[in-house]
Motif scaffolding. Structure first.
Motif, mmCIF file in Angstrom:
data_model
loop_
_atom_site.group_PDB
_atom_site.id
_atom_site.type_symbol
_atom_site.label_atom_id
_atom_site.label_comp_id
_atom_site.label_asym_id
_atom_site.label_seq_id
_atom_site.Cartn_x
_atom_site.Cartn_y
_atom_site.Cartn_z
ATOM 1 N N SER A 1 12.218 -114.845 -58.402
ATOM 2 C CA SER A 1 12.297 -113.931 -59.541
ATOM 3 C C SER A 1 12.334 -112.511 -59.020
ATOM 4 O O SER A 1 11.626 -112.178 -58.058
ATOM 5 N N TYR A 2 13.148 -111.695 -59.642
ATOM 6 C CA TYR A 2 13.323 -110.310 -59.216
ATOM 7 C C TYR A 2 12.908 -109.395 -60.357
ATOM 8 O O TYR A 2 13.330 -109.568 -61.505
ATOM 9 N N PHE A 3 12.055 -108.436 -60.017
ATOM 10 C CA PHE A 3 11.513 -107.516 -61.010
ATOM 11 C C PHE A 3 11.851 -106.082 -60.640
ATOM 12 O O PHE A 3 11.730 -105.699 -59.475
ATOM 13 N N CYS A 4 12.230 -105.313 -61.640
ATOM 14 C CA CYS A 4 12.265 -103.873 -61.402
ATOM 15 C C CYS A 4 10.943 -103.295 -61.878
ATOM 16 O O CYS A 4 10.282 -103.849 -62.759
ATOM 17 N N ALA A 5 10.552 -102.214 -61.269
ATOM 18 C CA ALA A 5 9.288 -101.554 -61.613
ATOM 19 C C ALA A 5 9.504 -100.057 -61.525
ATOM 20 O O ALA A 5 10.088 -99.565 -60.561
ATOM 21 N N THR A 6 9.050 -99.358 -62.527
ATOM 22 C CA THR A 6 9.231 -97.911 -62.546
ATOM 23 C C THR A 6 7.904 -97.202 -62.364
ATOM 24 O O THR A 6 6.849 -97.673 -62.812
ATOM 25 N N LYS A 7 7.991 -96.097 -61.679
ATOM 26 C CA LYS A 7 6.842 -95.210 -61.523
ATOM 27 C C LYS A 7 7.131 -93.956 -62.320
ATOM 28 O O LYS A 7 8.159 -93.324 -62.148
ATOM 29 N N GLY A 8 6.201 -93.615 -63.211
ATOM 30 C CA GLY A 8 6.408 -92.475 -64.080
ATOM 31 C C GLY A 8 6.440 -91.166 -63.326
ATOM 32 O O GLY A 8 6.031 -91.083 -62.163
ATOM 33 N N SER A 9 6.917 -90.151 -63.998
ATOM 34 C CA SER A 9 7.057 -88.847 -63.358
ATOM 35 C C SER A 9 5.808 -87.996 -63.509
ATOM 36 O O SER A 9 5.792 -86.839 -63.119
ATOM 37 N N GLY A 10 4.761 -88.599 -64.061
ATOM 38 C CA GLY A 10 3.539 -87.838 -64.306
ATOM 39 C C GLY A 10 2.735 -87.513 -63.069
ATOM 40 O O GLY A 10 1.820 -86.719 -63.123
ATOM 41 N N GLY A 11 3.041 -88.130 -61.975
ATOM 42 C CA GLY A 11 2.290 -87.866 -60.753
ATOM 43 C C GLY A 11 0.989 -88.630 -60.735
ATOM 44 O O GLY A 11 0.731 -89.490 -61.582
ATOM 45 N N GLY A 12 0.163 -88.362 -59.746
ATOM 46 C CA GLY A 12 -1.111 -89.052 -59.641
ATOM 47 C C GLY A 12 -0.951 -90.504 -59.239
ATOM 48 O O GLY A 12 0.080 -90.911 -58.735
ATOM 49 N N ALA A 13 -1.957 -91.282 -59.485
ATOM 50 C CA ALA A 13 -1.962 -92.679 -59.051
ATOM 51 C C ALA A 13 -1.379 -93.562 -60.141
ATOM 52 O O ALA A 13 -1.999 -94.525 -60.574
ATOM 53 N N ASP A 14 -0.192 -93.248 -60.585
ATOM 54 C CA ASP A 14 0.415 -93.998 -61.682
ATOM 55 C C ASP A 14 0.599 -95.454 -61.316
ATOM 56 O O ASP A 14 1.071 -95.773 -60.230
ATOM 57 N N GLY A 15 0.256 -96.330 -62.262
ATOM 58 C CA GLY A 15 0.588 -97.729 -62.085
ATOM 59 C C GLY A 15 2.070 -97.928 -62.317
ATOM 60 O O GLY A 15 2.734 -97.117 -62.952
ATOM 61 N N LEU A 16 2.594 -99.008 -61.766
ATOM 62 C CA LEU A 16 3.981 -99.355 -61.979
ATOM 63 C C LEU A 16 4.131 -100.098 -63.290
ATOM 64 O O LEU A 16 3.233 -100.847 -63.703
ATOM 65 N N THR A 17 5.273 -99.881 -63.941
ATOM 66 C CA THR A 17 5.606 -100.626 -65.151
ATOM 67 C C THR A 17 6.698 -101.608 -64.786
ATOM 68 O O THR A 17 7.797 -101.209 -64.390
ATOM 69 N N PHE A 18 6.386 -102.888 -64.915
ATOM 70 C CA PHE A 18 7.306 -103.946 -64.517
ATOM 71 C C PHE A 18 8.113 -104.454 -65.700
ATOM 72 O O PHE A 18 7.654 -104.459 -66.842
ATOM 73 N N GLY A 19 9.307 -104.912 -65.399
ATOM 74 C CA GLY A 19 10.103 -105.636 -66.377
ATOM 75 C C GLY A 19 9.759 -107.113 -66.376
ATOM 76 O O GLY A 19 8.892 -107.557 -65.624
ATOM 77 N N LYS A 20 10.453 -107.848 -67.211
ATOM 78 C CA LYS A 20 10.162 -109.278 -67.357
ATOM 79 C C LYS A 20 10.789 -110.111 -66.245
ATOM 80 O O LYS A 20 10.439 -111.269 -66.075
ATOM 81 N N GLY A 21 11.721 -109.549 -65.537
ATOM 82 C CA GLY A 21 12.275 -110.227 -64.375
ATOM 83 C C GLY A 21 13.517 -111.049 -64.645
ATOM 84 O O GLY A 21 13.802 -111.461 -65.771
ATOM 85 N N THR A 22 14.257 -111.250 -63.588
ATOM 86 C CA THR A 22 15.413 -112.155 -63.591
ATOM 87 C C THR A 22 15.107 -113.290 -62.635
ATOM 88 O O THR A 22 14.770 -113.056 -61.468
ATOM 89 N N HIS A 23 15.219 -114.516 -63.142
ATOM 90 C CA HIS A 23 15.001 -115.676 -62.282
ATOM 91 C C HIS A 23 16.339 -116.077 -61.680
ATOM 92 O O HIS A 23 17.251 -116.497 -62.393
ATOM 93 N N LEU A 24 16.454 -115.910 -60.376
ATOM 94 C CA LEU A 24 17.701 -116.177 -59.664
ATOM 95 C C LEU A 24 17.614 -117.518 -58.948
ATOM 96 O O LEU A 24 16.663 -117.766 -58.196
ATOM 97 N N ILE A 25 18.607 -118.345 -59.193
ATOM 98 C CA ILE A 25 18.694 -119.645 -58.515
ATOM 99 C C ILE A 25 19.985 -119.673 -57.717
ATOM 100 O O ILE A 25 21.074 -119.453 -58.279
ATOM 101 N N ILE A 26 19.867 -119.940 -56.418
ATOM 102 C CA ILE A 26 21.035 -120.045 -55.552
ATOM 103 C C ILE A 26 21.271 -121.521 -55.276
ATOM 104 O O ILE A 26 20.439 -122.195 -54.662
ATOM 105 N N GLN A 27 22.384 -122.019 -55.739
ATOM 106 C CA GLN A 27 22.732 -123.421 -55.547
ATOM 107 C C GLN A 27 23.362 -123.603 -54.167
ATOM 108 O O GLN A 27 24.311 -122.911 -53.833
ATOM 109 N N PRO A 28 22.849 -124.527 -53.351
ATOM 110 C CA PRO A 28 23.391 -124.720 -52.003
ATOM 111 C C PRO A 28 24.769 -125.370 -52.037
ATOM 112 O O PRO A 28 25.179 -125.926 -53.046
#
Lengths: 114, 113
Positions: free
Chosen positions: B86-113
Motif C-alpha cells: 500500500s502506498y500513502f501520501c502524507a502532507t506536512k503543513g506549512s505551519g512549522g513546528g513539530a507538525d504531524g503528517l496527514t496521511f491519505g487512505k492509500g492505494t493498494h498496489l498489486i503486481i502480478q508476476p
C-alpha cells in the motif's frame, strides 16, 4: 542503519486496562510522534513531542492518552483505560530537525482490546 | 474529499508495467511525502518533495507536485512483484513546528508476476 524500535509487536489487553506502548526513537532525533492506524483505515496523527513536552495533538489524543520520555531514550504512549475502539496499530516516529524533515517510523505495535 | 486522498484505491498491473498513483490535498503544505506499507508492517519512507519543487526522482520512483491543483503523483517504473504494497501520501503543513503528517487512505498496489 539506525531505526525506530517499538515494543511489544502485539499487545492484547482487556477493556478498561491500562497499556503502555514503548518506542526507542533514533538516538540523535529531536522530535517524536505517535500515530495510529485502525484496521483498513488511514494512518492518523495522535501527538508530537519536542523538548520534553507535547508540541501538537489531534482530537483523538484525549485525556485517556499520555506520552512520556522517561529516560532520554524511551518514548512511551499510555492509554489509561482502554476501549474496544482503541484497537489499532500504533506507530512511533522520530525526526531529526533539518532540511530533509523525514519522519522515520517504527514497525508498530498492534493493540488488541478484548 | 479529505486531505491526502489517493486514487485509485486499488491498482493491479503486470510485472514490468508502470504504476501511477495520485494524491490530492486541501491545505497549504511545506512538503509532501510518499510512504510504502507492506501488509501488516510499518511505514517505509520513499520520497519527499518540497512545496517549491515540481518533480523529483529516486531510482524507479518519480514524484510530481502541482501546488496549484494541490495534487501529486507517484510513478513506479518497471514494476516488480516486491513492489506489491500500500502506498500513502502524507502532507506536512506549512505551519512549522513539530507538525504531524496527514496521511491519505492509500492505494493498494498489486503486481502480478
Amino acid at each position: 542503519e539506525p531505526e525506530v524500535t517499538q515494543t511489544p509487536s502485539h499487545q492484547v489487553t482487556q477493556m478498561g486496562q491500562e497499556v503502555i506502548l514503548r518506542c526507542v526513537p533514533i538516538s540523535n532525533h529531536l522530535y517524536f510522534y505517535w500515530y495510529r492506524q485502525i484496521l483498513g483505515q488511514k494512518v492518523e496523527f495522535l501527538v508530537s513531542f519536542y523538548n520534553n513536552e507535547i508540541s501538537e495533538k489531534s482530537e483523538i489524543f484525549d485525556d485517556q492518552f499520555s506520552v512520556e520520555r522517561p529516560d532520554g531514550s524511551n518514548f512511551t504512549l499510555k492509554i489509561r483505560s482502554t476501549k474496544l475502539e482503541d484497537s489499532a496499530m500504533y506507530f512511533c516516529a522520530s525526526l531529526l530537525r533539518g532540511p530533509l524533515n523525514i519522519q522515520y517510523f517504527g514497525a508498530g505495535t498492534r493493540l488488541s482490546v478484548l | 474529499s479529505q486531505q491526502g486522498e489517493e486514487d485509485p484505491q486499488a491498482l493491479s498491473i503486470q510485472e514490468g508495467e508502470n504504476a501511477t498513483m495520485n494524491c490530492s490535498y486541501k491545505t497549504s503544505i511545506n512538503n509532501l511525502q510518499w510512504y510504502r506499507q507492506n501488509s501488516g508492517r510499518g511505514l517505509v519512507h520513499l520520497i519527499l518533495i518540497r512545496s517549491n519543487e515540481r518533480e523529483k526522482h529516486s531510482g524507479r520512483l518519480r514524484v510530481t507536485l502541482d501546488t496549484s491543483k494541490k495534487s501529486s503523483s507517484l510513478l513506479i517504473t518497471a514494476s516488480r512483484a516486491a513492489d506489491t504494497a500500500s502506498y500513502f501520501c502524507a502532507t506536512k503543513g506549512s505551519g512549522g513546528g513539530a507538525d504531524g503528517l496527514t496521511f491519505g487512505k492509500g492505494t493498494h498496489l498489486i503486481i502480478q508476476p
